[in-house]
Design an enzyme around this catalytic site. Sequence first.
Site, PDB file in Angstrom:
ATOM      1  N   ILE A  19      -0.632   7.169   3.601  1.00  0.00           N
ATOM      2  CA  ILE A  19       0.162   6.527   4.669  1.00  0.00           C
ATOM      3  C   ILE A  19       1.351   5.952   4.162  1.00  0.00           C
ATOM      4  O   ILE A  19       2.609   6.154   4.499  1.00  0.00           O
ATOM      5  CB  ILE A  19      -0.536   5.553   5.640  1.00  0.00           C
ATOM      6  CG1 ILE A  19      -1.408   6.465   6.261  1.00  0.00           C
ATOM      7  CG2 ILE A  19       0.293   5.030   6.570  1.00  0.00           C
ATOM      8  CD1 ILE A  19      -2.500   5.465   7.306  1.00  0.00           C
ATOM      9  N   GLY A  34      -0.128   5.213  -1.080  1.00  0.00           N
ATOM     10  CA  GLY A  34      -1.305   5.832  -0.488  1.00  0.00           C
ATOM     11  C   GLY A  34      -0.836   6.750   0.497  1.00  0.00           C
ATOM     12  O   GLY A  34       0.388   7.393   0.629  1.00  0.00           O
ATOM     13  N   SER A  42      -3.587  -1.026   8.767  1.00  0.00           N
ATOM     14  CA  SER A  42      -4.697  -0.949   8.023  1.00  0.00           C
ATOM     15  C   SER A  42      -5.766  -0.951   9.203  1.00  0.00           C
ATOM     16  O   SER A  42      -5.929  -2.080   9.889  1.00  0.00           O
ATOM     17  CB  SER A  42      -4.739  -1.941   6.892  1.00  0.00           C
ATOM     18  OG  SER A  42      -3.900  -1.900   6.068  1.00  0.00           O
ATOM     19  N   ASN A  43      -6.634  -0.071   9.231  1.00  0.00           N
ATOM     20  CA  ASN A  43      -7.879   0.019   9.943  1.00  0.00           C
ATOM     21  C   ASN A  43      -9.053  -0.899   9.420  1.00  0.00           C
ATOM     22  O   ASN A  43      -9.198  -0.819   8.414  1.00  0.00           O
ATOM     23  CB  ASN A  43      -8.351   1.401  10.318  1.00  0.00           C
ATOM     24  CG  ASN A  43      -7.502   1.864  11.434  1.00  0.00           C
ATOM     25  OD1 ASN A  43      -7.284   1.280  12.524  1.00  0.00           O
ATOM     26  ND2 ASN A  43      -6.871   3.451  11.392  1.00  0.00           N
ATOM     27  N   HIS A 103      -7.405  -0.164  19.472  1.00  0.00           N
ATOM     28  CA  HIS A 103      -6.805   0.812  18.545  1.00  0.00           C
ATOM     29  C   HIS A 103      -8.075   1.621  17.906  1.00  0.00           C
ATOM     30  O   HIS A 103      -7.932   2.057  16.882  1.00  0.00           O
ATOM     31  CB  HIS A 103      -5.757   0.436  17.427  1.00  0.00           C
ATOM     32  CG  HIS A 103      -5.144   1.566  16.406  1.00  0.00           C
ATOM     33  ND1 HIS A 103      -4.395   2.665  17.327  1.00  0.00           N
ATOM     34  CD2 HIS A 103      -4.982   1.396  15.241  1.00  0.00           C
ATOM     35  CE1 HIS A 103      -3.937   3.331  16.238  1.00  0.00           C
ATOM     36  NE2 HIS A 103      -4.355   2.742  14.967  1.00  0.00           N
ATOM     37  N   ASP A 162      -1.486   6.011  19.269  1.00  0.00           N
ATOM     38  CA  ASP A 162      -1.800   6.559  20.261  1.00  0.00           C
ATOM     39  C   ASP A 162      -0.882   6.789  21.255  1.00  0.00           C
ATOM     40  O   ASP A 162      -1.180   7.743  22.261  1.00  0.00           O
ATOM     41  CB  ASP A 162      -2.625   5.282  20.607  1.00  0.00           C
ATOM     42  CG  ASP A 162      -3.769   4.538  19.778  1.00  0.00           C
ATOM     43  OD1 ASP A 162      -4.317   5.649  18.928  1.00  0.00           O
ATOM     44  OD2 ASP A 162      -3.780   3.302  19.531  1.00  0.00           O
ATOM     45  N   GLY A 197       0.648  -1.285   0.005  1.00  0.00           N
ATOM     46  CA  GLY A 197      -0.003  -0.174   0.041  1.00  0.00           C
ATOM     47  C   GLY A 197       0.785   1.127   0.127  1.00  0.00           C
ATOM     48  O   GLY A 197       0.449   1.955   0.546  1.00  0.00           O
ATOM     49  N   ASP A 257       1.560  -1.417  -4.600  1.00  0.00           N
ATOM     50  CA  ASP A 257       0.330  -0.969  -4.451  1.00  0.00           C
ATOM     51  C   ASP A 257      -0.158  -1.234  -6.087  1.00  0.00           C
ATOM     52  O   ASP A 257       0.216  -1.799  -6.785  1.00  0.00           O
ATOM     53  CB  ASP A 257       0.412   0.712  -4.284  1.00  0.00           C
ATOM     54  CG  ASP A 257      -0.404   0.956  -3.601  1.00  0.00           C
ATOM     55  OD1 ASP A 257      -1.699   0.491  -3.942  1.00  0.00           O
ATOM     56  OD2 ASP A 257      -0.352   1.881  -2.484  1.00  0.00           O
TER      57      ASP A 257
END
Length: 325
Positions: free
Chosen positions: A13, A11, A111-112, A172, A143, A8, A34
């Site tokens: 990030i 992107g 990745s969330n 998270h 965090d 990725g 990517d």
Amino acid sequence: MVHAVVLGAAGGIGQPVSLLLKTNPIITKLSLFDIVNTPGVAADLSHISTPAVVTGYLPPDDGLKKTLEGAEIVVIPAGVPRKPGINAGIVRDLATAIATTAPKAFILVISNPVNSTVPIVAEVLKKHNVYDPKRLFGVTTLDIVRASTFLAEVNGDVTAAPTVTVPVLGGHSGVTILPILSQAQPSLSKNLDQAAIEALTKRIQFGGDEVVKAKDGAGSATLSMAYAGAEFAAKILKAVKGEEVITQSYVSLDACTEGGKKVAQEIGTPLEFFSVSVKLGPNGIEKILPLGDLNEYEKGLLKAAIPELQESITKGVNFISTSKL
């Protein structure tokens, strides 16, 4: 020789985290993947005078496999901001490629939603019989970075942020993020009242919303997340080189039987994944450390986090068998 991979990499990030990894002198090979633009990103980064040789790949001609061959550390920022259903499928497919091409690599999931994507990766690795919980990490470093920065601001000296440490446990996202301000080092230099502590806690938990609002809905935290991802990768690399490293990460409590059982007892509910303090070594997680003393407010935060964490973990596990998240 250290071969790092970013999946990725083109992107929001991916590009800054690739830049930061390129500047890490320990990394000698940096492979980027990517679905678009990766050769251009790689060409750009390759002009930087640091040791890493950079190569960018696209999906055609087994690009993902070529990216991962020989990888020792894989950073995954791939996905669409705040699109959990889409990201689940992306992470599943990338995890499959890692399982078949670089099963011994350290895997760092950005990745969330991390609370679900880390269990997704674990389930894929299990299906391929290559799962090593000591080498799988959900990156929660942002965090920790936010907690240090915001606490330094509250204490009136933002320049002290690099020397402030606050353990951040749990998960998270939102209420699953548990800043343990009672264990901050150095100790709170101001006598914060309960209202101030609660406000600071909420700011740490929902710092991502602050960025989205400031960007007027046109983006989320990318630069700070890239910094956090690169910082965590650097900690892994230092541990591999023999340095003693203690930090927090969202990991499987099975990564260390004794420590994991202790944390499970402290939590009071069986959870497979939890962000805990870990001691890192050449093979990944060497030790899971106890939560330590929590005050009554922090115990309440923990109690509130558990149901959402359990639901997120279950969603991640179920996604592999049901294809729904």
